[in-house]
Motif scaffolding. Structure first.
Motif, PDB file in Angstrom:
ATOM      1  N   PRO A 194     -47.131  -4.281   6.798  1.00 12.79           N
ATOM      2  CA  PRO A 194     -46.630  -3.678   5.564  1.00 12.79           C
ATOM      3  C   PRO A 194     -45.845  -4.630   4.673  1.00 12.79           C
ATOM      4  CG  PRO A 194     -45.454  -2.838   7.478  1.00 12.79           C
ATOM      5  CD  PRO A 194     -46.631  -3.598   7.988  1.00 12.79           C
ATOM      6  N   THR A 195     -45.292  -5.701   5.240  1.00 11.14           N
ATOM      7  CA  THR A 195     -44.571  -6.677   4.408  1.00 11.14           C
ATOM      8  C   THR A 195     -45.512  -7.739   3.854  1.00 11.14           C
ATOM      9  OG1 THR A 195     -44.102  -8.203   6.239  1.00 11.14           O
ATOM     10  CG2 THR A 195     -42.536  -6.389   5.873  1.00 11.14           C
ATOM     11  N   GLY A 196     -46.738  -7.766   4.350  1.00 12.64           N
ATOM     12  CA  GLY A 196     -47.689  -8.791   3.935  1.00 12.64           C
ATOM     13  C   GLY A 196     -47.602 -10.071   4.737  1.00 12.64           C
ATOM     14  N   LEU A 202     -35.856 -10.796   9.390  1.00 17.64           N
ATOM     15  CA  LEU A 202     -35.302  -9.446   9.308  1.00 17.64           C
ATOM     16  C   LEU A 202     -33.785  -9.533   9.434  1.00 17.64           C
ATOM     17  CD1 LEU A 202     -35.704  -6.351   9.240  1.00 17.64           C
ATOM     18  CD2 LEU A 202     -35.894  -6.430  11.742  1.00 17.64           C
ATOM     19  N   GLU A 203     -33.099  -9.197   8.353  1.00 10.38           N
ATOM     20  CA  GLU A 203     -31.634  -9.216   8.367  1.00 10.38           C
ATOM     21  C   GLU A 203     -31.114  -7.909   8.961  1.00 10.38           C
ATOM     22  OE1 GLU A 203     -29.994 -10.123   4.563  1.00 10.38           O
ATOM     23  OE2 GLU A 203     -31.243 -11.914   4.265  1.00 10.38           O
ATOM     24  N   VAL A 204     -30.326  -8.054  10.020  1.00  7.87           N
ATOM     25  CA  VAL A 204     -29.775  -6.886  10.712  1.00  7.87           C
ATOM     26  C   VAL A 204     -28.254  -7.015  10.735  1.00  7.87           C
ATOM     27  CG1 VAL A 204     -29.824  -5.503  12.802  1.00  7.87           C
ATOM     28  CG2 VAL A 204     -31.838  -6.855  12.161  1.00  7.87           C
ATOM     29  N   PRO A 205     -27.555  -6.190   9.974  1.00  7.17           N
ATOM     30  CA  PRO A 205     -26.089  -6.285   9.907  1.00  7.17           C
ATOM     31  C   PRO A 205     -25.447  -6.245  11.289  1.00  7.17           C
ATOM     32  CG  PRO A 205     -26.903  -4.791   8.225  1.00  7.17           C
ATOM     33  CD  PRO A 205     -28.080  -5.134   9.086  1.00  7.17           C
ATOM     34  N   HIS A 256     -33.366  -0.945  10.598  1.00  8.81           N
ATOM     35  CA  HIS A 256     -33.575  -1.906   9.511  1.00  8.81           C
ATOM     36  C   HIS A 256     -35.033  -2.372   9.450  1.00  8.81           C
ATOM     37  CE1 HIS A 256     -29.480  -2.378   7.947  1.00  8.81           C
ATOM     38  NE2 HIS A 256     -29.133  -1.981   9.160  1.00  8.81           N
ATOM     39  N   GLY A 257     -35.696  -2.430  10.606  1.00  3.10           N
ATOM     40  CA  GLY A 257     -37.125  -2.724  10.593  1.00  3.10           C
ATOM     41  C   GLY A 257     -37.921  -1.612   9.938  1.00  3.10           C
ATOM     42  N   ALA A 258     -37.542  -0.364  10.213  1.00  3.40           N
ATOM     43  CA  ALA A 258     -38.216   0.786   9.596  1.00  3.40           C
ATOM     44  C   ALA A 258     -38.094   0.743   8.086  1.00  3.40           C
ATOM     45  CB  ALA A 258     -37.657   2.087  10.150  1.00  3.40           C
ATOM     46  N   MET A 259     -36.918   0.328   7.604  1.00  3.17           N
ATOM     47  CA  MET A 259     -36.719   0.193   6.158  1.00  3.17           C
ATOM     48  C   MET A 259     -37.678  -0.849   5.587  1.00  3.17           C
ATOM     49  SD  MET A 259     -34.126   1.904   4.510  1.00  3.17           S
ATOM     50  CE  MET A 259     -33.298   0.745   3.401  1.00  3.17           C
ATOM     51  N   ARG A 260     -37.770  -2.003   6.234  1.00  3.03           N
ATOM     52  CA  ARG A 260     -38.646  -3.064   5.749  1.00  3.03           C
ATOM     53  C   ARG A 260     -40.111  -2.658   5.811  1.00  3.03           C
ATOM     54  NH1 ARG A 260     -36.852  -8.434   5.713  1.00  3.03           N
ATOM     55  NH2 ARG A 260     -38.989  -8.925   5.062  1.00  3.03           N
ATOM     56  N   MET A 261     -40.470  -1.808   6.759  1.00  3.95           N
ATOM     57  CA  MET A 261     -41.855  -1.365   6.895  1.00  3.95           C
ATOM     58  C   MET A 261     -42.202  -0.230   5.937  1.00  3.95           C
ATOM     59  SD  MET A 261     -42.282  -1.486  11.063  1.00  3.95           S
ATOM     60  CE  MET A 261     -44.088  -1.414  11.093  1.00  3.95           C
ATOM     61  N   ILE A 264     -38.953   4.513   6.185  1.00  4.36           N
ATOM     62  CA  ILE A 264     -37.823   5.318   5.710  1.00  4.36           C
ATOM     63  C   ILE A 264     -37.286   4.677   4.435  1.00  4.36           C
ATOM     64  CG2 ILE A 264     -37.194   6.196   7.991  1.00  4.36           C
ATOM     65  CD1 ILE A 264     -34.992   4.077   8.106  1.00  4.36           C
ATOM     66  N   GLU A 265     -36.576   5.477   3.642  1.00  4.22           N
ATOM     67  CA  GLU A 265     -35.991   4.964   2.404  1.00  4.22           C
ATOM     68  C   GLU A 265     -34.503   4.694   2.546  1.00  4.22           C
ATOM     69  OE1 GLU A 265     -36.893   7.678  -0.716  1.00  4.22           O
ATOM     70  OE2 GLU A 265     -39.053   7.274  -0.665  1.00  4.22           O
ATOM     71  N   ARG A 266     -33.853   5.391   3.502  1.00  2.00           N
ATOM     72  CA  ARG A 266     -32.423   5.206   3.742  1.00  2.00           C
ATOM     73  C   ARG A 266     -32.205   5.045   5.244  1.00  2.00           C
ATOM     74  NH1 ARG A 266     -32.473  10.003   1.274  1.00  2.00           N
ATOM     75  NH2 ARG A 266     -31.430  10.906   3.104  1.00  2.00           N
ATOM     76  N   ILE A 267     -31.229   4.254   5.612  1.00  2.00           N
ATOM     77  CA  ILE A 267     -30.960   3.980   7.017  1.00  2.00           C
ATOM     78  C   ILE A 267     -30.715   5.257   7.811  1.00  2.00           C
ATOM     79  CG2 ILE A 267     -29.262   2.969   8.603  1.00  2.00           C
ATOM     80  CD1 ILE A 267     -31.226   0.950   7.574  1.00  2.00           C
TER      81      ILE A 267
END
Length: 396
Positions: A194-196, A202-205, A256-261, A264-267
């Motif tokens: 999905p990111t191409g 992947l930035e993970v706080p 955070h991976g789900a967001m990048r994929m 989901i739209e919000r954490i």
């Protein structure tokens, strides 16, 4: 004192691969539960025994693990070229929640045998002896699974000498073909990557920036390197599942991976998407002792993989995640492919906590996009109990 009697619903308790669950024919469910919605969820939650604050599923059919808190609904298919429709529900243990967003690759092995034994396939289309081909529409993700089910004397053959690590006893082999396995779920957009990219930063706080392969194949999966998160890839369940800090780390990576994929739209939406995506970590081959006590030698496998399911390290490997592993291994440059030594390959054998598993996939670059027509692996299945479940206060 008034009371409501329990209702009786025909059901079959089956093992499929390294999972087990309660199987229903759609037509046998109460009318209110024959369509998606609150009534269906309430019924299946009560069947399994969730939510259970004690985490034991004492008052239900669940086994209080992600591998054993599962429900399946099967019906005849009206879709051309398919025999049955298969819907999978992953039931949360401590929450009143069923996740319908993904498939269970292990229980996929039991769908064909269940459909044959429960009259959902015309007997005239089945061999008396040999291999029955059952074409299954996986309704959660909109994909086709082809099951090759052994038949003997007109009945499903369940016993045999096929051994599957994570399952104690041998049984008959069921070959599964996951056709066009790039997931096409809500939000996934149908793209395998999905990111191409085959690898992303992947930035993970609170954790840092991790190299990650995020793939939609079998089930959306986020692969990271074991070493990058402090592991070796030889870990068993006790190492991780008793470590609250580690479990929180994996859930943060998953969110955070789900967001990048684009899943989901919000954490905070990740709380309502417990079954998908999966998080797995990979490493190059190394010797370890599996949960059965068997030694897995470095030369026995191409790589090591450990995967999280419903917030815990899985005791073996989810079937859908195995599809993701096989697919990613076939595509040069993914973290899975690199852990397996790189290059082109059509099959991979990986080590998991219970032993090893082989999965095959053929990948090709078409118009600049990676495609996989099918992934192949073998599982087994067996009826454990059949009859009816009893459910109190169920919708009619």
């Amino acid at each position: 004192m008034t009371h409501s009697p329990q209702i009786r619903i025909p059901a079959v308790y089956m093992r499929g691969g390294t999972s087990k669950g309660v199987f229903f024919r759609l037509q046998d469910l109460p009318v209110a539960a024959q369509t998606p919605g609150a009534a269906r969820d309430a019924l299946l939650l009560r069947v399994i025994g969730s939510p259970d604050p004690y985490g034991k599923h004492i008052d239900g059919m669940g086994g209080a693990t992600s591998s054993t808190s599962k429900t399946v609904i099967v019906s005849k298919s009206a879709r051309p070229g398919h025999d049955v429709d298969y819907l999978f529900g992953q039931v949360a243990i401590d929450k009143a929640f069923i996740d319908w967003t993904g498939n269970c690759g292990n229980l996929s092995a039991a769908v064909g045998p269940f459909a044959i034994s429960n009259g959902l396939i015309d007997a005239a289309n089945l061999p008396r002896n040999g291999i029955a081909t059952v074409r299954i529409w996986q309704a959660n993700i909109g994909k086709t699974i082809v099951a090759h089910v052994p038949m003997t004397d007109g009945a499903v053959q369940e016993t045999g000498d096929f051994e599957l690590d994570g399952v104690t006893f041998p049984a008959a082999e069921i070959a599964l073909e996951f056709m066009d396995p790039a997931a096409d779920e809500d939000g996934a957009g149908g793209a395998m990557f999905p990111t191409g990219n085959v690898v992303d930063d992947l930035e993970v706080p609170g954790i840092g920036t991790l190299k990650a392969t995020m793939i939609n194949a079998g089930i959306p999966t986020i692969f990271v390197e074991a070493e990058a998160i402090g592991y070796e890839g030889t870990e068993l369940q006790d190492t991780i599942n008793g470590d609250d800090k580690a479990l929180a780390m994996f859930e943060t990576i998953r969110a955070h991976g789900a967001m990048r994929m684009g899943l989901i739209e919000r954490i905070d939406e990740i709380a309502k998407r417990q079954h998908t995506p999966k998080v797995a970590f990979v490493a190059r081959p190394a010797e370890y002792v599996a949960s059965s006590g068997k030694t897995v030698r470095a030369g026995d496998v191409d790589l090591l993989v450990r995967a999280m399911s419903m917030g815990k390290l899985h005791h073996a490997m989810m079937g859908t995640a195995a599809v993701a592993i096989g697919t990613a291994a076939a595509i040069p440059g993914t973290l899975v492919n690199l852990a397996a030594g790189g290059g082109e390959r059509e099959a991979v054998r990986f080590g998991h906590p219970s032993g090893t598993l082989r999965v095959g996939a053929q990948a090709a670059l078409v118009d600049g996009q990676w495609v996989v027509k099918k992934a192949i692996m073998s599982r087994s299945a067996r009826v454990l109990m059949e009859g009816a479940v009893r459910v109190p206060n169920a919708p009619l």
